[in-house]
Design a protein around this motif. Structure first.
Motif, PDB file in Angstrom:
ATOM      1  N   GLU A   1     -14.428  39.634  20.439  1.00 36.71           N
ATOM      2  CA  GLU A   1     -14.951  38.283  20.575  1.00 36.71           C
ATOM      3  C   GLU A   1     -13.802  37.277  20.667  1.00 36.71           C
ATOM      4  OE1 GLU A   1     -17.934  37.510  17.664  1.00 36.71           O
ATOM      5  OE2 GLU A   1     -18.188  35.412  18.234  1.00 36.71           O
ATOM      6  N   ARG A   2     -14.088  36.157  21.283  1.00 32.55           N
ATOM      7  CA  ARG A   2     -13.097  35.096  21.362  1.00 32.55           C
ATOM      8  C   ARG A   2     -12.752  34.616  19.954  1.00 32.55           C
ATOM      9  NH1 ARG A   2     -13.372  31.090  26.384  1.00 32.55           N
ATOM     10  NH2 ARG A   2     -13.564  33.201  27.240  1.00 32.55           N
ATOM     11  N   GLU A   3     -11.454  34.477  19.714  1.00 27.66           N
ATOM     12  CA  GLU A   3     -10.945  34.203  18.370  1.00 27.66           C
ATOM     13  C   GLU A   3     -10.177  32.893  18.346  1.00 27.66           C
ATOM     14  OE1 GLU A   3      -7.777  36.393  15.284  1.00 27.66           O
ATOM     15  OE2 GLU A   3      -7.766  36.855  17.423  1.00 27.66           O
ATOM     16  N   PHE A   4     -10.402  32.109  17.297  1.00 31.74           N
ATOM     17  CA  PHE A   4      -9.669  30.860  17.118  1.00 31.74           C
ATOM     18  C   PHE A   4      -8.211  31.147  16.788  1.00 31.74           C
ATOM     19  CE2 PHE A   4      -8.672  26.649  15.902  1.00 31.74           C
ATOM     20  CZ  PHE A   4      -8.015  26.688  14.684  1.00 31.74           C
ATOM     21  N   VAL A   5      -7.312  30.346  17.383  1.00 34.01           N
ATOM     22  CA  VAL A   5      -5.889  30.471  17.092  1.00 34.01           C
ATOM     23  C   VAL A   5      -5.373  29.212  16.385  1.00 34.01           C
ATOM     24  CG1 VAL A   5      -3.583  30.811  18.053  1.00 34.01           C
ATOM     25  CG2 VAL A   5      -5.542  32.012  19.055  1.00 34.01           C
ATOM     26  N   ALA A   6      -5.545  28.067  17.029  1.00 32.30           N
ATOM     27  CA  ALA A   6      -5.023  26.828  16.457  1.00 32.30           C
ATOM     28  C   ALA A   6      -5.677  25.640  17.145  1.00 32.30           C
ATOM     29  CB  ALA A   6      -3.506  26.763  16.602  1.00 32.30           C
ATOM     30  N   ALA A   7      -5.652  24.481  16.480  1.00 29.98           N
ATOM     31  CA  ALA A   7      -6.253  23.286  17.060  1.00 29.98           C
ATOM     32  C   ALA A   7      -5.570  22.024  16.556  1.00 29.98           C
ATOM     33  CB  ALA A   7      -7.748  23.222  16.757  1.00 29.98           C
ATOM     34  N   CYS A   8      -5.597  21.025  17.416  1.00 29.77           N
ATOM     35  CA  CYS A   8      -5.257  19.658  17.031  1.00 29.77           C
ATOM     36  C   CYS A   8      -6.574  18.901  16.953  1.00 29.77           C
ATOM     37  CB  CYS A   8      -4.356  18.989  18.074  1.00 29.77           C
ATOM     38  SG  CYS A   8      -2.715  19.699  18.227  1.00 29.77           S
ATOM     39  N   GLY A   9      -6.749  18.151  15.884  1.00 30.05           N
ATOM     40  CA  GLY A   9      -7.979  17.421  15.719  1.00 30.05           C
ATOM     41  C   GLY A   9      -8.074  16.208  16.626  1.00 30.05           C
ATOM     42  N   ARG A  10      -9.195  15.540  16.570  1.00 30.12           N
ATOM     43  CA  ARG A  10      -9.434  14.394  17.437  1.00 30.12           C
ATOM     44  C   ARG A  10      -8.513  13.230  17.104  1.00 30.12           C
ATOM     45  NH1 ARG A  10     -15.506  13.234  16.897  1.00 30.12           N
ATOM     46  NH2 ARG A  10     -15.003  11.617  18.429  1.00 30.12           N
ATOM     47  N   THR A  11      -8.017  13.182  15.876  1.00 33.61           N
ATOM     48  CA  THR A  11      -7.057  12.143  15.500  1.00 33.61           C
ATOM     49  C   THR A  11      -5.617  12.631  15.611  1.00 33.61           C
ATOM     50  OG1 THR A  11      -7.248  12.790  13.178  1.00 33.61           O
ATOM     51  CG2 THR A  11      -8.697  11.014  13.962  1.00 33.61           C
ATOM     52  N   ASN A  12      -5.430  13.717  16.368  1.00 35.89           N
ATOM     53  CA  ASN A  12      -4.090  14.222  16.706  1.00 35.89           C
ATOM     54  C   ASN A  12      -3.391  14.939  15.553  1.00 35.89           C
ATOM     55  OD1 ASN A  12      -2.517  14.505  19.064  1.00 35.89           O
ATOM     56  ND2 ASN A  12      -0.998  13.081  18.251  1.00 35.89           N
ATOM     57  N   MET A  13      -4.124  15.317  14.540  1.00 36.57           N
ATOM     58  CA  MET A  13      -3.523  16.127  13.477  1.00 36.57           C
ATOM     59  C   MET A  13      -3.533  17.581  13.918  1.00 36.57           C
ATOM     60  SD  MET A  13      -4.960  14.576   9.914  1.00 36.57           S
ATOM     61  CE  MET A  13      -4.080  15.863   9.024  1.00 36.57           C
ATOM     62  N   CYS A  14      -2.348  18.114  14.143  1.00 39.42           N
ATOM     63  CA  CYS A  14      -2.227  19.481  14.654  1.00 39.42           C
ATOM     64  C   CYS A  14      -1.929  20.438  13.499  1.00 39.42           C
ATOM     65  CB  CYS A  14      -1.150  19.545  15.726  1.00 39.42           C
ATOM     66  SG  CYS A  14      -1.540  18.573  17.184  1.00 39.42           S
ATOM     67  N   THR A  15      -2.880  20.570  12.616  1.00 37.99           N
ATOM     68  CA  THR A  15      -2.664  21.339  11.394  1.00 37.99           C
ATOM     69  C   THR A  15      -3.644  22.484  11.212  1.00 37.99           C
ATOM     70  OG1 THR A  15      -4.033  19.758  10.194  1.00 37.99           O
ATOM     71  CG2 THR A  15      -1.660  19.369  10.200  1.00 37.99           C
ATOM     72  N   TYR A  16      -4.465  22.724  12.210  1.00 29.29           N
ATOM     73  CA  TYR A  16      -5.482  23.755  12.076  1.00 29.29           C
ATOM     74  C   TYR A  16      -4.960  25.030  12.725  1.00 29.29           C
ATOM     75  CZ  TYR A  16      -8.195  19.592  11.122  1.00 29.29           C
ATOM     76  OH  TYR A  16      -8.636  18.403  10.591  1.00 29.29           O
ATOM     77  N   VAL A  17      -4.675  26.022  11.893  1.00 25.34           N
ATOM     78  CA  VAL A  17      -4.081  27.262  12.373  1.00 25.34           C
ATOM     79  C   VAL A  17      -4.789  28.442  11.711  1.00 25.34           C
ATOM     80  CG1 VAL A  17      -1.962  28.619  12.617  1.00 25.34           C
ATOM     81  CG2 VAL A  17      -1.849  26.118  12.644  1.00 25.34           C
ATOM     82  N   SER A  18      -5.093  29.440  12.501  1.00 25.80           N
ATOM     83  CA  SER A  18      -5.742  30.631  11.964  1.00 25.80           C
ATOM     84  C   SER A  18      -4.828  31.370  10.999  1.00 25.80           C
ATOM     85  CB  SER A  18      -6.105  31.556  13.122  1.00 25.80           C
ATOM     86  OG  SER A  18      -6.432  32.847  12.667  1.00 25.80           O
ATOM     87  N   ASN A  19      -5.412  31.964   9.985  1.00 25.30           N
ATOM     88  CA  ASN A  19      -4.611  32.731   9.024  1.00 25.30           C
ATOM     89  C   ASN A  19      -3.878  33.889   9.697  1.00 25.30           C
ATOM     90  OD1 ASN A  19      -5.258  31.179   6.782  1.00 25.30           O
ATOM     91  ND2 ASN A  19      -7.079  32.390   6.300  1.00 25.30           N
ATOM     92  N   SER A  20      -4.437  34.406  10.772  1.00 26.32           N
ATOM     93  CA  SER A  20      -3.827  35.564  11.432  1.00 26.32           C
ATOM     94  C   SER A  20      -2.513  35.225  12.123  1.00 26.32           C
ATOM     95  CB  SER A  20      -4.809  36.167  12.438  1.00 26.32           C
ATOM     96  OG  SER A  20      -5.087  35.246  13.470  1.00 26.32           O
ATOM     97  N   VAL A  21      -2.272  33.953  12.387  1.00 25.92           N
ATOM     98  CA  VAL A  21      -1.035  33.555  13.067  1.00 25.92           C
ATOM     99  C   VAL A  21      -0.227  32.537  12.282  1.00 25.92           C
ATOM    100  CG1 VAL A  21      -2.097  34.028  15.303  1.00 25.92           C
ATOM    101  CG2 VAL A  21      -2.074  31.685  14.405  1.00 25.92           C
ATOM    102  N   LYS A  22      -0.730  32.145  11.127  1.00 27.87           N
ATOM    103  CA  LYS A  22      -0.047  31.131  10.330  1.00 27.87           C
ATOM    104  C   LYS A  22       1.359  31.595   9.978  1.00 27.87           C
ATOM    105  CE  LYS A  22      -2.711  28.727   7.853  1.00 27.87           C
ATOM    106  NZ  LYS A  22      -3.697  28.276   6.836  1.00 27.87           N
ATOM    107  N   GLY A  23       2.302  30.683  10.127  1.00 23.91           N
ATOM    108  CA  GLY A  23       3.698  31.022   9.874  1.00 23.91           C
ATOM    109  C   GLY A  23       4.429  31.522  11.106  1.00 23.91           C
ATOM    110  N   ARG A  24       3.681  31.873  12.150  1.00 26.11           N
ATOM    111  CA  ARG A  24       4.299  32.355  13.392  1.00 26.11           C
ATOM    112  C   ARG A  24       3.982  31.444  14.583  1.00 26.11           C
ATOM    113  NH1 ARG A  24       2.670  36.985  15.550  1.00 26.11           N
ATOM    114  NH2 ARG A  24       0.559  36.909  14.660  1.00 26.11           N
ATOM    115  N   PHE A  25       2.788  30.891  14.624  1.00 31.07           N
ATOM    116  CA  PHE A  25       2.354  30.033  15.727  1.00 31.07           C
ATOM    117  C   PHE A  25       2.207  28.599  15.231  1.00 31.07           C
ATOM    118  CE2 PHE A  25      -0.246  33.387  18.338  1.00 31.07           C
ATOM    119  CZ  PHE A  25       0.814  34.277  18.265  1.00 31.07           C
TER     120      PHE A  25
END
Length: 125
Positions: free
Chosen positions: A43-67
Motif C-alpha cells: 500500500e502507499r505509505e506516508f514518508v514526510a509532509a510539510c503542513g499548510r503553515t509550512n512546518m516541515c516536521t511531519y516524518v514517518s518513523n520508518s525514515v526519521k533520522g534519515r529523511f
C-alpha cells in the motif's frame, strides 16, 4: 496545482538522493505538501509532509533520522532529502499537495487531491 516529481534513480545502500517536486499552475503556499511511496505489492505509505503553515516536521518513523522534507515557496518546490538509503526504501515516490487537509491527516494519502507522477528510487544492497 500540477506536480512534477524528479530526482529518483538507482543507488547503493548508504547513498543519498534528493527528490524534487515542482508545482505549476498555482502556488503551494497554504497547501500541505507530502511525499508518499509505494513498493510493489504494498500500500502507499506516508514518508514526510510539510503542513499548510509550512512546518516541515511531519516524518514517518520508518525514515526519521534519515529523511527530511523541505519546501521553497519562492521556487514552488518541495524536496525530500534522503540519506543512508536502505534496500527497503526502494519504491516509487510520489509527491502530493492539498489545501484542505488537516494536520491529523497529513499522513493519509486519501486526503490529498493533487499528485505528481512518481519517481522510482531503487537501492541496491
Amino acid at each position: 496545482v500540477q506536480l512534477q516529481a524528479s530526482g529518483g534513480g538507482l543507488v547503493q545502500a548508504g547513498d543519498s538522493l534528493r527528490l524534487s517536486c515542482a508545482a505549476s499552475g498555482g502556488t503551494i503556499r497554504g497547501y500541505a505538501t507530502g511525499w508518499f511511496r509505494q513498493a510493489p505489492g504494498k500500500e502507499r505509505e506516508f514518508v514526510a509532509a510539510c503542513g499548510r503553515t509550512n512546518m516541515c516536521t511531519y516524518v514517518s518513523n520508518s525514515v526519521k533520522g534519515r529523511f527530511t522534507i523541505s519546501r521553497d515557496n519562492a521556487r514552488n518546490t518541495v524536496y525530500l532529502h534522503m540519506n543512508s538509503l536502505k534496500p527497503e526504501d526502494t519504491a516509487v515516490y510520489y509527491c502530493a499537495a492539498d489545501n484542505s487537509v488537516i494536520a491529523s491527516q497529513y499522513d493519509n494519502y486519501i486526503q490529498y487531491d493533487n499528485w505528481g507522477q512518481g519517481t522510482q528510487v531503487t537501492v541496491s544492497s
